[in-house]
Every structure is written in structure tokens, then in C-alpha cells.
Design a protein around this motif. Sequence first.
Motif, PDB file in Angstrom:
ATOM      1  N   LYS A   4       0.880  -1.163   0.000  1.00  0.00           N
ATOM      2  CA  LYS A   4       0.000   0.000   0.000  1.00  0.00           C
ATOM      3  C   LYS A   4       0.924   1.221   0.000  1.00  0.00           C
ATOM      4  O   LYS A   4       1.669   1.441   0.952  1.00  0.00           O
ATOM      5  CB  LYS A   4      -0.920  -0.025   1.227  1.00  0.00           C
ATOM      6  CG  LYS A   4      -2.067  -1.003   1.045  1.00  0.00           C
ATOM      7  CD  LYS A   4      -2.640  -1.448   2.364  1.00  0.00           C
ATOM      8  CE  LYS A   4      -2.033  -2.769   2.800  1.00  0.00           C
ATOM      9  NZ  LYS A   4      -2.479  -3.206   4.107  1.00  0.00           N
ATOM     10  N   SER A   5       0.880   1.976  -1.073  1.00  0.00           N
ATOM     11  CA  SER A   5       1.985   2.877  -1.373  1.00  0.00           C
ATOM     12  C   SER A   5       2.112   4.054  -0.412  1.00  0.00           C
ATOM     13  O   SER A   5       3.209   4.540  -0.184  1.00  0.00           O
ATOM     14  CB  SER A   5       1.850   3.372  -2.804  1.00  0.00           C
ATOM     15  OG  SER A   5       0.516   3.716  -3.081  1.00  0.00           O
ATOM     16  N   ASN A   6       1.045   4.460   0.164  1.00  0.00           N
ATOM     17  CA  ASN A   6       1.142   5.641   1.018  1.00  0.00           C
ATOM     18  C   ASN A   6       1.299   5.281   2.494  1.00  0.00           C
ATOM     19  O   ASN A   6       0.998   6.063   3.379  1.00  0.00           O
ATOM     20  CB  ASN A   6      -0.102   6.525   0.828  1.00  0.00           C
ATOM     21  CG  ASN A   6      -1.363   5.717   1.073  1.00  0.00           C
ATOM     22  OD1 ASN A   6      -1.312   4.493   1.161  1.00  0.00           O
ATOM     23  ND2 ASN A   6      -2.481   6.411   1.192  1.00  0.00           N
ATOM     24  N   GLU A   7       1.768   4.065   2.724  1.00  0.00           N
ATOM     25  CA  GLU A   7       1.868   3.606   4.095  1.00  0.00           C
ATOM     26  C   GLU A   7       3.303   3.785   4.572  1.00  0.00           C
ATOM     27  O   GLU A   7       4.252   3.629   3.806  1.00  0.00           O
ATOM     28  CB  GLU A   7       1.500   2.121   4.113  1.00  0.00           C
ATOM     29  CG  GLU A   7       0.875   1.658   5.388  1.00  0.00           C
ATOM     30  CD  GLU A   7       0.290   0.266   5.179  1.00  0.00           C
ATOM     31  OE1 GLU A   7       0.387  -0.558   6.091  1.00  0.00           O
ATOM     32  OE2 GLU A   7      -0.248   0.018   4.081  1.00  0.00           O
ATOM     33  N   HIS A   8       3.467   4.003   5.842  1.00  0.00           N
ATOM     34  CA  HIS A   8       4.815   4.096   6.382  1.00  0.00           C
ATOM     35  C   HIS A   8       5.283   2.717   6.783  1.00  0.00           C
ATOM     36  O   HIS A   8       4.598   1.989   7.508  1.00  0.00           O
ATOM     37  CB  HIS A   8       4.857   5.028   7.596  1.00  0.00           C
ATOM     38  CG  HIS A   8       6.182   5.003   8.272  1.00  0.00           C
ATOM     39  ND1 HIS A   8       6.406   4.272   9.413  1.00  0.00           N
ATOM     40  CD2 HIS A   8       7.356   5.581   7.955  1.00  0.00           C
ATOM     41  CE1 HIS A   8       7.668   4.426   9.778  1.00  0.00           C
ATOM     42  NE2 HIS A   8       8.270   5.218   8.897  1.00  0.00           N
ATOM     43  N   GLN A   9       6.458   2.333   6.313  1.00  0.00           N
ATOM     44  CA  GLN A   9       6.960   0.999   6.588  1.00  0.00           C
ATOM     45  C   GLN A   9       8.154   1.039   7.526  1.00  0.00           C
ATOM     46  O   GLN A   9       8.953   1.956   7.477  1.00  0.00           O
ATOM     47  CB  GLN A   9       7.368   0.307   5.283  1.00  0.00           C
ATOM     48  CG  GLN A   9       6.233   0.178   4.281  1.00  0.00           C
ATOM     49  CD  GLN A   9       4.998  -0.497   4.849  1.00  0.00           C
ATOM     50  OE1 GLN A   9       5.093  -1.196   5.871  1.00  0.00           O
ATOM     51  NE2 GLN A   9       3.858  -0.277   4.238  1.00  0.00           N
ATOM     52  N   ALA A  10       8.256  -0.014   8.346  1.00  0.00           N
ATOM     53  CA  ALA A  10       9.413  -0.142   9.229  1.00  0.00           C
ATOM     54  C   ALA A  10      10.679  -0.234   8.390  1.00  0.00           C
ATOM     55  O   ALA A  10      10.671  -0.768   7.288  1.00  0.00           O
ATOM     56  CB  ALA A  10       9.269  -1.395  10.093  1.00  0.00           C
ATOM     57  N   GLN A  11      11.762   0.264   8.933  1.00  0.00           N
ATOM     58  CA  GLN A  11      13.025   0.276   8.206  1.00  0.00           C
ATOM     59  C   GLN A  11      14.049  -0.551   8.965  1.00  0.00           C
ATOM     60  O   GLN A  11      14.127  -0.505  10.194  1.00  0.00           O
ATOM     61  CB  GLN A  11      13.530   1.712   8.044  1.00  0.00           C
ATOM     62  CG  GLN A  11      12.564   2.617   7.292  1.00  0.00           C
ATOM     63  CD  GLN A  11      12.584   2.346   5.790  1.00  0.00           C
ATOM     64  OE1 GLN A  11      13.608   2.480   5.137  1.00  0.00           O
ATOM     65  NE2 GLN A  11      11.429   1.943   5.259  1.00  0.00           N
ATOM     66  N   PHE A  12      14.842  -1.265   8.223  1.00  0.00           N
ATOM     67  CA  PHE A  12      15.826  -2.173   8.807  1.00  0.00           C
ATOM     68  C   PHE A  12      17.223  -1.862   8.284  1.00  0.00           C
ATOM     69  O   PHE A  12      17.384  -1.500   7.122  1.00  0.00           O
ATOM     70  CB  PHE A  12      15.491  -3.621   8.439  1.00  0.00           C
ATOM     71  CG  PHE A  12      14.181  -4.101   9.004  1.00  0.00           C
ATOM     72  CD1 PHE A  12      14.155  -4.887  10.156  1.00  0.00           C
ATOM     73  CD2 PHE A  12      12.978  -3.784   8.388  1.00  0.00           C
ATOM     74  CE1 PHE A  12      12.960  -5.336  10.674  1.00  0.00           C
ATOM     75  CE2 PHE A  12      11.772  -4.232   8.902  1.00  0.00           C
ATOM     76  CZ  PHE A  12      11.761  -5.001  10.055  1.00  0.00           C
ATOM     77  N   ALA A  13      18.204  -2.051   9.167  1.00  0.00           N
ATOM     78  CA  ALA A  13      19.591  -2.019   8.701  1.00  0.00           C
ATOM     79  C   ALA A  13      19.908  -3.378   8.092  1.00  0.00           C
ATOM     80  O   ALA A  13      19.444  -4.410   8.578  1.00  0.00           O
ATOM     81  CB  ALA A  13      20.530  -1.728   9.864  1.00  0.00           C
ATOM     82  N   LEU A  14      20.678  -3.367   7.024  1.00  0.00           N
ATOM     83  CA  LEU A  14      20.946  -4.597   6.279  1.00  0.00           C
ATOM     84  C   LEU A  14      22.446  -4.817   6.151  1.00  0.00           C
ATOM     85  O   LEU A  14      23.181  -3.931   5.721  1.00  0.00           O
ATOM     86  CB  LEU A  14      20.317  -4.479   4.891  1.00  0.00           C
ATOM     87  CG  LEU A  14      20.254  -5.731   4.025  1.00  0.00           C
ATOM     88  CD1 LEU A  14      19.301  -6.754   4.623  1.00  0.00           C
ATOM     89  CD2 LEU A  14      19.815  -5.366   2.614  1.00  0.00           C
ATOM     90  N   THR A  15      22.876  -6.012   6.537  1.00  0.00           N
ATOM     91  CA  THR A  15      24.301  -6.337   6.386  1.00  0.00           C
ATOM     92  C   THR A  15      24.453  -7.588   5.540  1.00  0.00           C
ATOM     93  O   THR A  15      23.503  -8.339   5.341  1.00  0.00           O
ATOM     94  CB  THR A  15      24.976  -6.605   7.749  1.00  0.00           C
ATOM     95  OG1 THR A  15      24.367  -7.744   8.356  1.00  0.00           O
ATOM     96  CG2 THR A  15      24.867  -5.412   8.674  1.00  0.00           C
ATOM     97  N   VAL A  16      25.659  -7.789   5.039  1.00  0.00           N
ATOM     98  CA  VAL A  16      26.042  -9.085   4.487  1.00  0.00           C
ATOM     99  C   VAL A  16      27.118  -9.666   5.398  1.00  0.00           C
ATOM    100  O   VAL A  16      28.011  -8.956   5.842  1.00  0.00           O
ATOM    101  CB  VAL A  16      26.570  -8.987   3.040  1.00  0.00           C
ATOM    102  CG1 VAL A  16      25.446  -8.649   2.089  1.00  0.00           C
ATOM    103  CG2 VAL A  16      27.691  -7.969   2.918  1.00  0.00           C
ATOM    104  N   ASP A  17      26.977 -10.942   5.708  1.00  0.00           N
ATOM    105  CA  ASP A  17      28.023 -11.655   6.433  1.00  0.00           C
ATOM    106  C   ASP A  17      28.578 -12.706   5.500  1.00  0.00           C
ATOM    107  O   ASP A  17      27.842 -13.300   4.708  1.00  0.00           O
ATOM    108  CB  ASP A  17      27.453 -12.325   7.697  1.00  0.00           C
ATOM    109  CG  ASP A  17      27.259 -11.326   8.822  1.00  0.00           C
ATOM    110  OD1 ASP A  17      27.972 -10.314   8.847  1.00  0.00           O
ATOM    111  OD2 ASP A  17      26.373 -11.565   9.672  1.00  0.00           O
TER     112      ASP A  17
END
Lengths: 251, 251
Positions: A4-17
Amino acid sequence: MPLKSNEHQAQFALTVDLAIFTIKEGSLNILLIKRAEDPFAGSWALPGGFVDIKDDVEEAARRELQIETGVDLQKSHLEQLGTYGRRDRDPRMRVISVAHVALVPSVGKIVAGGGASAATLVKVSDLNLPSSKSTGSINLAFDHAQIIKDAVERVRSKLEYTTLAAALLNEPFSLADIRSVYEAVWGRAPDIANFRRKILSTQGFVEAIGKAAIPGSKGGRPATLYRRGSANFLHPPILRQHVVHDDADMP
Amino acid sequence: MPLKSNEHQAQFALTVDLAIFTIKEGSLNILLIKRAEDPFAGSWALPGGFVDIKDDVEEAARRELQIETGVDLQKSHLEQLGTYGRRDRDPRMRVISVAHVALVPSVGKIVAGGGASAATLVKVSDLNLPSSKSTGSINLAFDHAQIIKDAVERVRSKLEYTTLAAALLNEPFSLADIRSVYEAVWGRAPDIANFRRKILSTQGFVEAIGKAAIPGSKGGRPATLYRRGSANFLHPPILRQHVVHDDADMP
DNA sequence: ACAAAAGTGTTTCCTATACACCCATGG
DNA sequence: CCATGGGTGTATAGGAAACACTTTTGT
């Protein structure tokens, strides 16, 4: 994925191990860094780093692999292992990590950078992994013991049905060299006579380069040398002697 | 993962996508939703949703599975497939998706909610997948065709070395039912006589419940009925007749 | 009795396994 | 000529594949 485009979404930090494996002195080794800072200061951990907003995940992993090992990216095998996203895996913040497995014939100069006080190859058998028959004593930061356990199992099973053993060898190599990879990874090697027939009868596993190795000081017949072929899969597979499976982390 | 704690890190939106498979009328089907909104309005897509900052990823996937199918979570198989994080996979924003595979014996009432105008089971063979021998014509949103291709391959190969075929059946079931799962997923079934010996000789694949099925209107000997056993793996595996492998998406 | 579906028996073939043996080299 | 390691030959056993056959039901 019904966004749903106008929704606020949680944000995550992303790593590669990265679980970077290589064979050293007949044993399977993994490249680890020693953490300089808390949490887990002094513990060993997988190399890795944050994914930038402009990076493809795969791209970020290759970049980290290059940074940490200096190996030729074109020639080394890199594949995604899985994503580890438990809420509590990093005590500071919510971090999602995409773990990768890399197989390299050898590592170049290892530099300890970015929060690491050391970076070296460690024998997998020296690690304290969450497995029933783990003998090692080295403890790992975060959930990296679980990641490494999964990575080792991935490598072990991939040797069964792919030609990836050759990815752990510098070219050229002999058939005995390939067998020693199986021995290092599985802990036991298949019968040498049957093994060589299997390898040679699999189209495209190896290609003879037309030369022979120079025997060591103790003599012996010179081994025929090969390079990696174009085939990726082994049909039928070379099956391990299967122990009863460790279901400890199954729901 | 050498985190420098006072650094600002890029933030990503995180979703789970679900490839939910079931057998319907002798064919492998997948649960898809029809998108109501742009981008890809009118296209079919995998069900899924955003991961909340307080969710474990696995937990979010199970929740979505429940929402979309109403199946009993305890009894259905769910596993992570892989993470898809290409920069351009969603035209609106940077979204990282952790794809999962679920195997269910049947789906309950399917409700189309949250940006979906429809939600139904679709035959996998009707999809236009990025495979050399894809015959279907249904196109998919985002990179979902690639995800589904990977998911189908995962299921096909898992039938070789696990007992997961039984996860696609309601209990109790007959040995012929299991065989029909293999037929639906692989496109061809193993010889029935050899197949039943294989299943029955694998400790813990199935357990007889001591009853027999009632034959259909055309008669036939009543089939012995079984439930799922406790074993997860098949050793040695039942190998497919392996076609030459499709290396199209290998680097 | 016949059709249909489940279940068993048997033969053949392939190949994994084990292991004895031969080959090429250094000392 | 012996030790060392590479490479080949061969007999055996176990399992996969193919398929003929028997059993149990409904009509």
C-alpha cells in the motif's frame, strides 16, 4: 507483496556476512575477524558489512569478499546462504543479515580493518558450533555460530552433487588434490580408485591440461594435472556416509 | 559484521513473500494474488507483506501464511527460500524481500485482502517462468517469476532427499497418493512397485494407521492408509531423471 | 466374470565398493 | 631396488528399473 503505497513501513539495517572457506593444511578453514569493540569485544565473528542503499545485495557481498581477502572475484564461488533476522541477534539495533558462502582456493594478504583487531583463518573444527558433536572451544559473536554451522553443512552437501570441490583448489590440481578437499570437508575421503573414475566419468568436472606434476622429494609417479571444467553438477551425486541427521534446530 | 556503532546506516523496507504450494487435481498449484494497484496492477503476484520492526522474519512469514490460507500453522511446512534484494525490483522504493516456500495439504477459504483484487490457486505450468521450457502464459509482478522458478526447483529437489511429499497430503493417505505428489511435482512418477518398496523401507517416512481406504465406485483393492512419520530425510535419495541443467541465471 | 486399483515377485542391469595389482619416479 | 604415490583391473554386492503376476474390491 501487496504494497500500500502511502503507508509508512518499518526500516531495517541490512548487512552481508561472509563465510569464506578455504583448505589449509588438509583442514577446512574459515576466515574470521576478532572484534575490537563491544558488543562481543574479543570474540571472533564473520567478516561482513553494511549494505549501502545503492548496492545490490550480491554486489555488496562481492565487495566485502574482495576487501577482506583480495581474491580474484571472477574466479571464486559466492552464493547466498540465507537471511538471519531474529529480533535479538544484535543487542544494539535491529539488523537483518544476508549470509553468504564463498569458496576460495587461497586467501591473499588478510587485513584487519573496520572494528577488527585481527583477521585470520581458523580451523572449523576449532569452533564451538551448536552441533551435537562439536569439539572446538572458540566462541562466536552474535548468531554467527549458527550461521557457520549452516554454512558448513551447505558446503558439505554441495560437494555431494556439484563440482565445487574444484573451487577450493588453485589450478592446476591433481585428482588426489580434489580427493583431499573431500577429506578435509567431510572428514573422510572416498576410495581413491573409485573416486577418480567418478570424477573422470563426469563430463566437464575437470579438463586435463596435458602436463604432470613434479613428484615430491620422496618420489612417486607424477600426477596428471587438471583445471576446472565447465560442468557445475554431479549426476549421480557422490553421497556421504550419512550419519543420523542432527535435527536440533528444527521446529 | 564489524559495526561501527555511531555510524548512520542505510535503512531498508523488508517484506516476506510466500510461495505456497499445494496439489490440486493432480497438478502442482501455487497461491497467487491479483494486484489491484500499480505498479503491476492486474498482474499476478506472490502473497506477502511487510515485516514489522518487532517481528522475527520467520514469525512474519507464518503470520502471512495464516492470513492468506487459514491453514493450521503447526501442520504445514515453511522454510526460507532466499532473499531477493535487487535495486530495481520494486520501482517505488528499495525493498528487500525474504522469500519463503510453504507446502500445505490444502488451502482453506482464500480471501483477497490488502491491495489484491483476487486470490486463487494457479497451476504452476500455466505460469510464464524464466525457464527454457516454460509453456505458461501468465506473467508475474516484480521479480516473482524468478522467485517462483527458484521455489519450484527447491520443491522438486527436496522431494528427492526428504519426506516432504507427505507434507502436501491430508492424513490419512495411501502410498499411491504419495506417488501422485511426485508425479505432480516432477511431471513423471517413479515406477509404483519400486516406489512403494522405497517408501516402506525408509524408516519413519510413513506410519500405517491400520485402516484401509474405501475403494471408489469403480472398485479396486482397498489401499492401506498411512500418516506422516517422524523422519525428515530420505537416504539414499530418490533421484529424478536428470535433464541437462538450466544454467541461464548463473553468473 | 470382468475391470480397476493395490500390492508382490522376479529378473536384469548398473554402479558403488573393496581391494589387488601395475606404473613411474626419487633416493 | 625399494619406498612412495599415481593409476588400472576386477570381482562382488546392493539397489534401481522394468515388468509379469497376484490380491481385493465394485459392478
